[in-house]
Design an enzyme around this catalytic site. Sequence first.
Site, PDB file in Angstrom:
ATOM      1  CG  ASP A 150      -1.686   1.223   1.440  1.00  0.00           C
ATOM      2  OD1 ASP A 150      -2.407   1.616   0.508  1.00  0.00           O
ATOM      3  OD2 ASP A 150      -1.577   1.842   2.523  1.00  0.00           O
ATOM      4  CG  ASP A 193      -1.634   7.574   0.583  1.00  0.00           C
ATOM      5  OD1 ASP A 193      -1.001   8.642   0.632  1.00  0.00           O
ATOM      6  OD2 ASP A 193      -2.199   7.163  -0.441  1.00  0.00           O
ATOM      7  CB  THR A 206      -2.500   2.747  -3.944  1.00  0.00           C
ATOM      8  OG1 THR A 206      -2.980   3.970  -3.376  1.00  0.00           O
ATOM      9  CG2 THR A 206      -2.399   2.919  -5.456  1.00  0.00           C
ATOM     10  CG  ASP A 264      -2.358   2.202   6.388  1.00  0.00           C
ATOM     11  OD1 ASP A 264      -3.126   3.051   6.876  1.00  0.00           O
ATOM     12  OD2 ASP A 264      -2.187   2.090   5.169  1.00  0.00           O
TER      13      ASP A 264
END
Length: 268
Positions: free
Chosen positions: A10, A12, A44, A216
Amino acid sequence: MTTYKLMAIDIDDTLINDDKEVTPGVQQALEQAVAHGVVVTLATGRAYASAQAIARQTGLNVPIITYQGALIKNLLDEKVLYERFVPIDAAVKLFEYCVEHNLHLQTYIDDKLYAREENQKLIDYCALNRTPYYIEPDFMTMVQKPTPKMLIIDDPDYLDELIPVFRELLGDEMHITKSKPHFLEFMHKEGTKGHALTFLADHFGCDLKETIAVGDSWNDHEMLEAAGLGVAMGNAIEPLKAIADYVTLGNNEDGVKHVIDKFVLNNG
C-alpha cells in the site's frame, strides 16, 4: 522458509511516511528486493496517475494495482491488465442518494477526478493527494460513464452509519470500503486489492503462498487475507493488526524495509 516472489505494498501510511516521502532506507530495501528476484508492486486506492508518479520515483517498472484493485496497469507501456467498472445502475443510485442527502461525491473518469461543485472537502482531498480536479455541474452524465471508483468524503462516524444503508441500497454488486476514516469508496465487487493480488500472482506464475501484502487500513484486509504473508504496519488500525500474520514497524520507522529485511533478504 518460503521464498517470496511477489510483494504488494500500500502507498499511504505504509510505503510513504507522514511527510509523504519514500525514505532512503525503504528505497534501498525495494531495490534489494527487486535484485533478489521479487516482483514488487504497489496496491493503492489512489488513481493511477497519482500512484504511478510514486512508483516511477521508486524505480519500479511493473503493473501496479490502483483504485483499490479496480485497475491494474503496466507502468512501462500503460497496458491495462485488469479493469472493473462500477455498475452504472448502482452509480446512478449512489449519486441520487448523495444529492438528496447533500453528500460530497466524486468520480474518476479516464484517470481524472470530477466533482459536481467545488468545496473544501474536494480542495483538501486534492491537496492531500496532489491531484488536479475538474468541476462538472451536469454530474449525471459523468456518473453514467465508466469509472473504477466513486468516493464520498464526510465525518467518519456518519460514514460508518451510512455503510449499511449503502449495502442495502446498492446490493452485492458493489465493493464498499474505507481507505481513510473520512473516505468511503465504492468499486465493482471484484475491485478489491485481494482480487487484484490474486490476478497478479497468476499473471506472474506464482502461488499466493509466495506473496506478501503490506498495508495499514481496512481497505487492505482482502489482500492481507489473500497473501501468503499478510503484514500490518505498526501504525495500522487494530482490526487489520488482528488479522495480520505479522505486524511490522510503523511507516515513520521504515516498516516496509523491516519486512523486506526479515522475509525477503532473510536478515533476521
